[in-house]
Design an enzyme around this catalytic site. Structure first.
Site, mmCIF file in Angstrom:
data_model
loop_
_atom_site.group_PDB
_atom_site.id
_atom_site.type_symbol
_atom_site.label_atom_id
_atom_site.label_comp_id
_atom_site.label_asym_id
_atom_site.label_seq_id
_atom_site.Cartn_x
_atom_site.Cartn_y
_atom_site.Cartn_z
ATOM 1 N N LEU A 17 0.826 -1.214 0.000
ATOM 2 C CA LEU A 17 0.000 0.000 0.000
ATOM 3 C C LEU A 17 0.857 1.260 0.000
ATOM 4 O O LEU A 17 0.560 2.230 -0.691
ATOM 5 C CB LEU A 17 -0.939 0.008 1.215
ATOM 6 N N ILE A 444 17.904 21.609 18.693
ATOM 7 C CA ILE A 444 17.334 20.508 19.476
ATOM 8 C C ILE A 444 18.189 19.242 19.372
ATOM 9 O O ILE A 444 18.032 18.313 20.150
ATOM 10 C CB ILE A 444 15.880 20.232 19.041
ATOM 11 N N GLY A 445 19.062 19.184 18.407
ATOM 12 C CA GLY A 445 19.973 18.041 18.377
ATOM 13 C C GLY A 445 20.329 17.553 16.995
ATOM 14 O O GLY A 445 21.490 17.480 16.632
ATOM 15 N N ASP A 612 16.098 13.709 25.867
ATOM 16 C CA ASP A 612 14.836 14.015 25.178
ATOM 17 C C ASP A 612 13.696 13.155 25.686
ATOM 18 O O ASP A 612 13.838 11.937 25.800
ATOM 19 C CB ASP A 612 14.978 13.729 23.674
ATOM 20 N N CYS A 656 7.991 17.414 22.506
ATOM 21 C CA CYS A 656 7.407 17.829 21.242
ATOM 22 C C CYS A 656 6.015 18.433 21.367
ATOM 23 O O CYS A 656 5.491 18.921 20.397
ATOM 24 C CB CYS A 656 7.330 16.665 20.280
ATOM 25 N N HIS A 707 8.553 21.913 11.100
ATOM 26 C CA HIS A 707 7.689 20.966 10.390
ATOM 27 C C HIS A 707 7.331 21.465 9.000
ATOM 28 O O HIS A 707 6.681 20.768 8.240
ATOM 29 C CB HIS A 707 6.426 20.704 11.206
HETATM 30 N N1 GLN Z 1 17.097 15.310 19.655
HETATM 31 C C1 GLN Z 1 16.101 14.851 18.759
HETATM 32 C C2 GLN Z 1 16.321 15.490 17.395
HETATM 33 O O1 GLN Z 1 16.743 16.572 17.335
HETATM 34 C C3 GLN Z 1 14.713 15.149 19.240
HETATM 35 C C4 GLN Z 1 13.661 14.628 18.310
HETATM 36 C C5 GLN Z 1 12.254 14.731 18.812
HETATM 37 O O2 GLN Z 1 11.933 15.569 19.609
HETATM 38 N N2 GLN Z 1 11.370 13.931 18.312
HETATM 39 O O3 GLN Z 1 16.033 14.930 16.381
HETATM 40 ZN ZN ZN Z 2 10.649 17.445 19.214
#
Ligand code: GLN
Ligand code: ZN
Length: 774
Positions: A17, A444-445, A612, A656, A707
């Site tokens: 699919l 964030i990383g 995280d 998140c 996003h």
């Molecule tokens: N440290 C992770 C990243 O930057 C955090 C990802 C997440 O919050 N889902 O990808």
């Molecule tokens: Zn996140």
């Protein structure tokens, strides 16, 4: 005693699919070809279930994207802004359908995708129905009856699955404040009536109404509407057998409501809440049949026949076997398809395979359970004996009982007696150590996981490059990332997480007690499928998992580099978990392993460590009265990971979701020195929380929406930052994007982060000027 299934995986054993839908989106195949793939999957599933001896085989459980979206189309609840497109694409129904799910940017249209969110406490995402005051419904998509007829032509009478009218309304959203979606029931019911009469004409005998909200806290209004709705529907269709399906939770205080409904069968989840059976049996009215969800639809373990037969026997005793239906606990879309399709030389260890069962095996289990339960002498049956052998081999396996891990768990209290001072003291010490400016800028990383980077890993797995070569390639990528971050002017750098396929899988692969399937795919949303790790034994870490990469990154710069770890709650919730012990205990085991990693990083000189926990919020139980218990162990697990470090080591965390309003105290109780969170999508709405709650530690509200491919301007970011500074005192404020950048391209990341840093610098200047003026 009938056997019944609530839903079968629809992605195809080889992800047919996904391949077909993506090819359709890329205009490589036609709608007809995609339809054909869908039909083949449906027929294969129906035939399999028929041959396996299932009496009530579901239809309309197939979906090209999502079953809630299908229902939105079925009842004609297309949001107004898409109506124009609907007319435009009236001859291309599939294309229109996908544009609701994915947005439409063609031919002068620029329509966003409809909102998507998690399906109860699973990792499946559904499209949120959006209703307007005075919403009209009409019986639009004939999918349920079409699929019923399709199966009928193949000689199989199925049981159409519909989302029940109450759960449909409860799943939806009304944008305008002050309007209650439940008021729309009277206009929705006529559509269900049209739909049911269509099904009746085609010969449907049973219809399944999914009403998972019966396992949640309901208002009195909703409770009453449940009675109204099913009374009306049943009065119209006395000859159709109605089954109401509840799952993921217990009926609890909705038990008497559910049993009062004028329906023929009620399905209950007995894998999560076996104890609810006794109470329900006591009050089940004589005209009602009970569907016992004894086979776990959400996990991959072999059914323990002794346990299930115990439940079935006690039901037989009280209500007789004619009034019992055997079922999985919920739809099997949450389970991988076929254990027999697993590659034997890699993936799940040979010893673990007999402990497991996927969707197809679960269907067979139902059949076997029925036969065994009708046999007075079932304990001497070879099927039963073999099942118990497998169950016992799992129970007795040394993997499940690691003494070392057990000892540590027993002494976990001592681990929590932290020597860390309170935040104010820590903050001063950390500032001395790190010497960061006001409003420090960080990320964030992760940095972009380019096709190239992913390609290196594939080559490594295929043996086309050596470990050494792979390591050099990743190191080079880290080197470039560090150089760019220094040049861009970030204050706290990251290594970029290039070596990680996935933030849970990466750690799972390095810890004992985890196994990985080779083909255990599960739909997460649309054509996105995930392959969750399997936690089968006691979890421990035998060697450092990240220090080498972090040390290398640190060696390249004089600026602080964050050590990046995934937290225990997230690792737990995004895996298949053991069902032989409480979640909390497995979580503490993972926490201890992560704690060791934290201490290793610190020992080797990492001054900032981020743990995280993006999944913490989604793990909240369905019932509010269970929240405290969950939050207590989840927070404790986080503290196990972080409580061992020195005051001077700064602990960060990231989440998140910004919908923290109801759990903000618990977030504060994590006592991370810095928390970064997602929020730019909601236009910083989450900030309201901080107006009412004085969050004690530092916080970085995400001000760049990662996003979307859009690059925000300096002004836009500055505005958001100023908004944040309105409620969070500036000496607590960090500047960062709202999540990791792995899904973005460098061409987007570089200008966006550059703008973000400019905004941070402006903020710093402003605050210096203001403090001078004071
Ligand atoms: N440290 C992770 C990243 O930057 C955090 C990802 C997440 O919050 N889902 O990808
Ligand atoms: Zn996140």
């Amino acid at each position: 005693m009938l056997t019944n299934n609530l839903g079968f995986p629809r992605i195809g054993i080889n992800r047919e699919l996904k391949k077909a839908s993506e090819a359709f989106w890329a205009e490589k195949i036609s709608a007809d070809e995609l339809e054909k793939t869908g039909m083949e999957i449906r027929l294969t599933n129906w035939k399999f279930q028929k041959d396996a001896g299932i009496d009530l085989i579901p239809s309309n459980d197939f979906s090209f994207y999502d079953q809630v979206l299908d229902m939105i189309m079925t009842v004609g609840a297309v949001p107004t802004e898409y109506i124009c497109l609907k007319n435009f694409l009236r001859n291309e129904l599939l294309e229109f359908y996908f544009s609701l799910a994915r947005g439409y940017q063609k031919e002068g249209y620029d329509l966003p995708a409809m909102e998507m969110t998690k399906w109860f406490d699973t990792n499946y995402h559904y499209i949120v129905p959006e209703l307007v005051p005075g919403q009209r419904f009409n019986y639009f998509l004939k999918k349920p009856v079409n699929e019923f007829n399709e199966a009928k032509e193949a000689g199989i009478i199925t049981k159409p699955v519909l989302i029940g009218p109450l759960s449909f309304l409860l799943l939806s959203k009304v944008r305008l404040k002050g309007f209650d979606r439940m008021e729309m029931l009277p206009s929705l019911l006529p559509v269900y009536i049209d739909l049911l009469s269509d099904l009746q004409k085609s010969g449907a005998v049973w219809v399944q109404f999914d009403e998972p909200f019966l396992t949640m806290d309901l208002s009195d209004v909703s409770k009453n509407l449940y009675k109204v709705a099913y009374k009306e529907l049943k009065a119209e269709f006395p000859d159709i057998k109605f089954m109401i399906a509840t799952y993921f939770g217990r009926l609890g205080n909705n038990t008497s409501l559910a049993l009062q409904l004028p329906v023929d069968a009620l399905h209950i989840d007995l894998t999560r809440y076996p104890e609810q059976l006794e109470e329900i049996l006591r009050v089940t009215p004589e005209e009602m049949t009970l569907s016992l969800g004894v086979v776990d639809g959400r996990n991959i373990w072999k059914n323990d026949y002794k346990k299930s037969l115990g439940l079935i026997q006690s039901a037989i005793k009280q209500i007789g076997e004619e009034r019992i239906i055997l079922s999985p606990s919920c739809s099997l879309i949450h389970s991988p398809i076929d254990l027999a399709a697993e590659k034997r030389d890699k993936g799940i260890p040979e010893e673990v395979i007999p402990w497991m069962s996927f969707a197809k095996q679960k269907i067979n289990e139902l059949y076997e359970l029925r036969n065994l339960s009708l046999n007075k002498d079932y304990t001497s049956q070879s099927i039963f004996i073999k099942n118990q052998e497998d169950i016992n081999s799992r129970r007795k396996s040394h993997h499940l009982n690691n003494d070392n891990v057990r000892n540590r768990i027993e002494n976990i209290g001592s681990v929590l007696q932290t020597k860390r001072s309170n935040f104010q003291v820590r903050k001063l010490k950390q500032q001395k150590e790190l010497n960061l400016p006001i409003c420090p800028a960080t990320t964030i990383g992760s940095f972009p996981q380019t096709t190239e980077v992913r390609g290196w890993r594939q080559k490594l797995n295929k043996g086309e490059i050596t470990t050494g070569e792979y390591r050099d390639l990743i190191r080079n990528e880290i080197k470039n990332a560090i150089a760019w971050q220094e040049e861009a002017g970030l204050d706290v750098l990251v290594h970029g997480e290039f070596e990680r396929n996935d933030m849970v899988e990466y750690f799972g692969e390095m810890m004992d007690g985890f196994a990985f399937t080779t083909n255990g795919w599960i739909q997460s949303y649309g054509s996105r499928y995930v392959k969750p790790p399997v936690i089968y034994g006691d979890v421990s870490r035998s060697r450092p998992m990240t220090t080498e990469w972090i040390n290398y990154a640190r060696s390249l710069t004089s600026k602080p580099v964050k050590g990046m770890l995934t937290g225990p709650v997230t690792i737990l919730l995004w895996s298949f978990v053991r069902d032989d012990k409480p979640l909390s205990e497995t979580c503490f085991q993972i926490a201890l392993a992560i704690r060791d990693e934290v201490l290793d990083l610190e020992r080797e000189g990492t001054r900032i460590i981020q743990i995280d926990e993006p999944a913490l919020r989604e793990g909240l139980p369905l019932r509010k009265d269970e929240w405290d218990d969950y939050l207590e162990w989840a927070v404790k697990a986080f503290r196990v990971t972080s409580s061992g470090v020195d005051d001077r080591t700064q602990i960060h965390t990231h989440m998140c979701y910004s919908e923290f309003n109801d759990i903000i105290q618990h977030i504060a109780a994590l006592d991370a020195d810095v928390i970064t969170i997602e929020c730019s999508r909601s236009r910083m709405e989450f900030l309201d929380v901080f107006a009412n709650f004085n969050y004690p530690n530092d916080i970085g509200p995400g001000i760049y929406d990662i996003h979307s491919p859009r690059i925000p301007s300096v002004n836009e970011i500055s505005d958001l930052l100023l908004k944040a500074a309105g409620v969070i005192s500036i000496d607590k404020l960090w500047v960062n994007p709202d999540c990791g950048l792995k899904t973005r391209r460098w061409e987007e990341v570089k200008p966006a982060i550059t703008n973000m840093i400019k905004a941070a610098k402006m903020m710093q200047k402003k605050s210096i000027v203001e403090s001078r003026e004071q």
